[in-house]
Design a protein around this motif. Structure first.
Motif, PDB file in Angstrom:
ATOM      1  N   PRO A 218      -5.034   2.384  -5.213  1.00 52.62           N
ATOM      2  CA  PRO A 218      -5.031   4.186  -4.826  1.00 52.62           C
ATOM      3  C   PRO A 218      -3.942   4.314  -5.886  1.00 52.62           C
ATOM      4  O   PRO A 218      -4.395   5.969  -6.141  1.00 52.62           O
TER       5      PRO A 218
ATOM      6  N   LEU B 290      -4.259  -3.319  -2.603  1.00 50.67           N
ATOM      7  CA  LEU B 290      -3.531  -2.290  -1.860  1.00 50.67           C
ATOM      8  C   LEU B 290      -3.268  -1.229  -3.270  1.00 50.67           C
ATOM      9  O   LEU B 290      -2.716  -0.406  -2.626  1.00 50.67           O
TER      10      LEU B 290
ATOM     11  N   MET C  14       1.955   3.795  -2.998  1.00 50.05           N
ATOM     12  CA  MET C  14       1.337   5.787  -3.102  1.00 50.05           C
ATOM     13  C   MET C  14       1.838   6.561  -2.698  1.00 50.05           C
ATOM     14  O   MET C  14       1.879   8.354  -2.975  1.00 50.05           O
TER      15      MET C  14
ATOM     16  N   ALA D 261     -12.086  -2.364  -2.887  1.00 49.10           N
ATOM     17  CA  ALA D 261     -11.887  -2.548  -1.125  1.00 49.10           C
ATOM     18  C   ALA D 261     -13.018  -3.382  -0.681  1.00 49.10           C
ATOM     19  O   ALA D 261     -13.401  -3.413  -0.008  1.00 49.10           O
TER      20      ALA D 261
ATOM     21  N   CYS E 137     -11.975   1.604  -7.086  1.00 51.25           N
ATOM     22  CA  CYS E 137     -10.690   1.559  -5.899  1.00 51.25           C
ATOM     23  C   CYS E 137     -11.889   1.195  -5.229  1.00 51.25           C
ATOM     24  O   CYS E 137     -11.452   0.534  -4.151  1.00 51.25           O
TER      25      CYS E 137
ATOM     26  N   SER F 126      -7.598   5.658   2.019  1.00 48.85           N
ATOM     27  CA  SER F 126      -6.755   4.273   1.663  1.00 48.85           C
ATOM     28  C   SER F 126      -5.892   3.569   2.965  1.00 48.85           C
ATOM     29  O   SER F 126      -6.163   3.075   3.710  1.00 48.85           O
TER      30      SER F 126
ATOM     31  N   THR G 255     -12.474   6.718   5.633  1.00 54.14           N
ATOM     32  CA  THR G 255     -12.296   6.312   4.362  1.00 54.14           C
ATOM     33  C   THR G 255     -13.663   6.825   3.330  1.00 54.14           C
ATOM     34  O   THR G 255     -13.052   7.305   1.914  1.00 54.14           O
TER      35      THR G 255
ATOM     36  N   LEU H  56       0.748  -1.287   0.154  1.00 58.48           N
ATOM     37  CA  LEU H  56      -0.043   0.041  -0.163  1.00 58.48           C
ATOM     38  C   LEU H  56       0.926   1.337  -0.031  1.00 58.48           C
ATOM     39  O   LEU H  56       0.479   2.181  -1.005  1.00 58.48           O
TER      40      LEU H  56
ATOM     41  N   VAL I  36      -7.810  10.599  -1.329  1.00 55.37           N
ATOM     42  CA  VAL I  36      -7.255   8.871  -1.897  1.00 55.37           C
ATOM     43  C   VAL I  36      -6.341   8.335  -0.762  1.00 55.37           C
ATOM     44  O   VAL I  36      -6.813   7.401  -0.693  1.00 55.37           O
TER      45      VAL I  36
END
Length: 252
Positions: free
Chosen positions: A137, A134, A24, A109, A105, A44, A83, A20, A40
Motif C-alpha cells: 500500500p 502488507l 504506510m 490482498a 494491491c 489497508s 476496504t 503494514l 488507501v
C-alpha cells in the motif's frame, strides 16, 4: 455462552503491524495529505484487521473460538465493506498510476485472503508473501502524492529488502532456540546486505536507508536472545525499522 472479547479479533501476527504501519505512515508523511492516499491507508488497515475475523469465522482458530465469537462474521463483513468503499474512492480520486498500483494491491490482498483460508500461516513462503502484500500500500499512497514511479518502486523495493532481512532474522532466532541450523538465515541476511551495498554502489539513493534494519538483523543473528527475552527481538527490529523510515523520509 458469552461472546469472545473484541480484542481477540485483532491479528495475532504482531510483526505484521510494523510491516503494514511503518511504510504506510512514512508514505503519508512523504506524500502529504491526499484523499486518495488517506483512503488507501484506511482500506489497508481495514483489510488487515479483517484477517483475524476471517480465520475465526472459518474455524482456523479452533472450534471453541468459532462458537464463542458470533460477531466474527459481522465484523468481517463490515471491515471488507470499509476496504472496498475506501478502495473505490481512492480509484476515483487517483491518477492512472494510482489505479494500476491499487489493482496490484487488490490482487495481492485477494491472494493473501486465499492463503489465509488455505492455512499454513507460519511457513517461510507465506511470511515472505505477507511482507510483499502488507508493504504494497505504500505505492499508491506515494503515487497519490505525485512522487515519481521510479522513486515509488525504489522505496517499496527497499522495504521488501529490509523486511525480508528481519523476517529471516526472526526465524533464525527461533531456530537458535530450537538448536536447529541457521545457515539459510545467515545466507539470506548476508545476501540482502550485499544487495544493498551493490545498489548503493550503483548510485541508488534509497537502499542505504535499510542499513538500520540490516544492522539490527546482524546483531540479533549474532547474539540471539534467550527464549524468555524473545520480545526483545520484535522491539529491536521495530527500532531499526523506524530508524530506516526516518532515513528514507530525509532522503526523499
Amino acid at each position: 455462552m458469552p461472546a469472545q472479547p473484541a480484542t481477540k479479533l485483532k491479528p495475532k501476527e504482531h510483526g505484521a503491524y510494523a510491516i503494514l504501519g511503518i511504510p504506510m505512515i512514512t508514505s503519508l508523511v512523504l506524500a502529504g495529505t491526499t484523499l486518495a492516499g488517506l483512503c488507501v491507508a484506511v482500506a489497508s488497515v481495514a483489510g488487515f484487521l479483517a484477517h483475524e475475523p476471517l480465520l475465526v469465522a472459518i474455524g482456523h482458530r479452533g472450534n471453541r473460538a468459532q462458537r464463542s465469537t458470533p460477531t466474527a462474521r459481522r465484523r468481517l463483513g463490515l471491515l471488507l465493506a470499509a476496504t472496498l468503499t475506501c478502495g473505490v474512492i481512492a480509484m476515483t480520486e487517483g491518477t492512472t498510476s494510482v489505479h494500476w498500483s491499487l489493482i496490484g494491491c487488490g490482487v495481492l490482498a485477494a491472494a493473501s485472503f486465499a492463503l489465509a483460508i488455505a492455512g499454513n500461516h507460519r511457513t517461510l513462503g507465506r511470511q515472505l508473501w505477507g511482507v510483499i502484500a502488507l508493504s504494497a500500500p505504500c505505492m499508491p499512497i506515494l503515487l497519490a502524492g505525485d512522487l515519481s514511479t521510479s522513486s515509488t518502486m525504489e522505496a517499496w523495493c527497499d522495504w521488501l529488502i529490509g523486511f525480508a532481512a528481519t523476517t529471516m532474522t526472526v526465524r533464525g532466532v527461533i531456530a537458535a532456540q530450537k538448536r536447529q541450523s541457521r545457515m539459510i538465515h545467515w545466507i539470506a541476511v548476508a545476501g540482502l546486505s550485499i544487495l544493498v551495498g551493490y545498489l548503493t554502489f550503483r548510485a541508488f539513493a534509497l537502499p542505504i536507508a535499510t542499513l538500520p534494519m540490516l544492522l539490527m538483523s546482524w546483531h540479533l543473528m549474532h547474539d540471539p536472545p534467550h527464549a524468555k527475552q524473545l520480545k526483545r527481538v520484535g522491539w529491536t527490529l521495530v527500532a531499526g525499522t523506524i530508524a530506516s523510515a526516518i532515513w528514507m523520509t530525509i532522503t526523499l
